[in-house]
Enzyme design. Structure first.
Site, PDB file in Angstrom:
ATOM      1  N   CYS A  62       0.803  -1.148  -0.058  1.00  0.00           N
ATOM      2  CA  CYS A  62      -0.027  -0.025  -0.104  1.00  0.00           C
ATOM      3  C   CYS A  62       1.062   1.305  -0.006  1.00  0.00           C
ATOM      4  CB  CYS A  62      -0.941  -0.069   1.235  1.00  0.00           C
ATOM      5  SG  CYS A  62      -1.964   1.446   1.136  1.00  0.00           S
ATOM      6  N   CYS A  94      -0.556   4.025   2.094  1.00  0.00           N
ATOM      7  CA  CYS A  94      -0.463   3.917   3.426  1.00  0.00           C
ATOM      8  C   CYS A  94       1.018   4.345   4.021  1.00  0.00           C
ATOM      9  CB  CYS A  94      -0.611   2.442   3.848  1.00  0.00           C
ATOM     10  SG  CYS A  94      -2.253   1.948   3.455  1.00  0.00           S
ATOM     11  N   ASP A  95       1.897   3.779   3.208  1.00  0.00           N
ATOM     12  CA  ASP A  95       3.450   3.709   3.603  1.00  0.00           C
ATOM     13  C   ASP A  95       4.466   4.641   2.948  1.00  0.00           C
ATOM     14  OD1 ASP A  95       2.351   1.724   5.612  1.00  0.00           O
ATOM     15  OD2 ASP A  95       3.017   0.137   4.110  1.00  0.00           O
TER      16      ASP A  95
END
Length: 359
Positions: A180, A183-184
């Protein structure tokens, strides 16, 4: 056998959000959070969902970086807090700072779980393996043999990211291997560093384009000689000076060490021209997701990718009245913790209103 008002299957952000709302509405919800088994570990379907497999969560509103240690110790029971506090101490040993941490995925999920418990949610650490939504009350069978009947059901079993299946990939998850970018990608370990994205569809190009904002260079690795992405996405990748497309190439191994995590990737030419290694602090998989819907066995309408279909816009209503779906099990587009939590709220409200009008 008592008939449950609401049974929630799944324990990610959608499941716990649904439980909090249902419990506060005095519906006495029962959550099947999943079983702790080796099979579930390998499949990425352990209790607390995919978020429990991530590290820092910087984009969930209401949890800015800070000293979370005392809050965790105060909010959670000792047995649930202890492993989190140990992990926190281990992170601090290797961090450049000592007091300002973002909330992590496991911490956030434990706090959500505790909040649901605080309002009276009951939890079974078990998998639902079979359902019958064609008769009423609905019937659910757990892996332990336990059977449950329910007036409404919220399916919140999520979707798991597809990985290559390499041993090194498993070893470096959350230490440079991610599925992701949103997300990261903005985490410090990836900033101004070379990164690798694996895939050739729209999602892969989107991930590469997003990561190009932070990375020094993004190696887009695709095993064929042309991308499967739409024309406009292909043009976007080719025109981005930070994206280098590696045609006819696959990841053969992820390279790293215990101290730094991922340091590179060994790439193999799919036409037989050998291997080479590229430097990278992160490898992002963009080869699709698999929704956790196998247990439904034709009980609900699914789309071609296996995701539960919502039958009305902006409602969590499925093809079976009284059954609702929340989170990534019904979302093949956003796949974010905050959107999952939002649809968990929606599903609980939909279930409450359904029960209020049920004969």
């Amino acid at each position: 056998m008592a008939i449950e008002n609401v049974v929630i299957i799944g324990s990610g952000p959608a499941g716990w959000s649904a439980a909090i709302y249902a419990a506060r509405a005095q519906l006495d919800p029962l959550v099947f959070e999943g079983a702790i088994t080796e099979e579930n570990r390998l499949a990425g379907t352990l209790p607390l969902g995919q978020l429990s497999l991530t590290t820092e969560v910087e984009n969930y509103a209401g949890f800015p970086a800070g000293n979370v240690e005392h809050y965790l110790a105060d909010a959670l029971s000792a047995d649930r807090a202890e492993p989190l506090l140990y992990a926190l101490k281990q992170r601090r040993k290797h961090a450049a700072h000592s007091h300002q941490e973002a909330i992590t995925g496991p911490e956030l999920m434990e706090l959500m779980r505790q909040q649901a418990l605080n309002f009276g949610t009951r939890v079974e650490t078990d998998d639902i393996v079979r359902v019958d939504f064609k008769s009423r009350p609905f019937k659910l069978l757990a892996s332990s043999g336990q059977s449950v009947e329910a007036r409404t059901v919220i399916v919140a079993t999520g979707a798991r990211a597809n990985y290559l299946g390499l041993a090194s990939e498993e070893n470096y998850k959350n230490r440079g291997v991610s599925a992701c970018a949103v997300c990261d990608g903005a985490l410090p370990r990836f900033r101004n560093k070379p990164l690798v994205v694996v895939g050739g569809g729209d999602s892969a190009v989107e991930e590469a384009t997003y990561l190009a904002k932070f990375a020094s260079v993004v190696h887009l690795v695709h095993r064929r000689d042309q991308l499967r992405a739409s024309k406009i996405m292909v043009e976007r990748a080719i025109s981005n000076p930070k994206i280098q497309i590696n045609w006819n190439t696959a990841v053969d191994e992820i390279v790293g060490n215990d101290k730094d995590g991922v340091t590179g990737a060994r790439l193999v030419d799919t036409t037989g021209k050998g291997t080479r290694e590229v430097e990278a602090s992160g490898v992002f998989m963009a080869i699709g997701h698999t929704p956790n819907t196998r247990f439904l066995e034709g009980q609900l309408q699914l789309n071609d990718q296996g995701y539960v279909v919502w039958k009305e816009p902006f409602r969590t209503i499925t093809s079976r009245p009284g059954v609702f779906a929340a989170g990534d099990v019904a979302d093949d587009y956003y796949r974010q913790a905050v959107t999952s939590a939002g649809t968990g709220c929606m599903a609980a409200l939909d279930a409450e209103r359904y029960l209020a009008h049920a004969p």
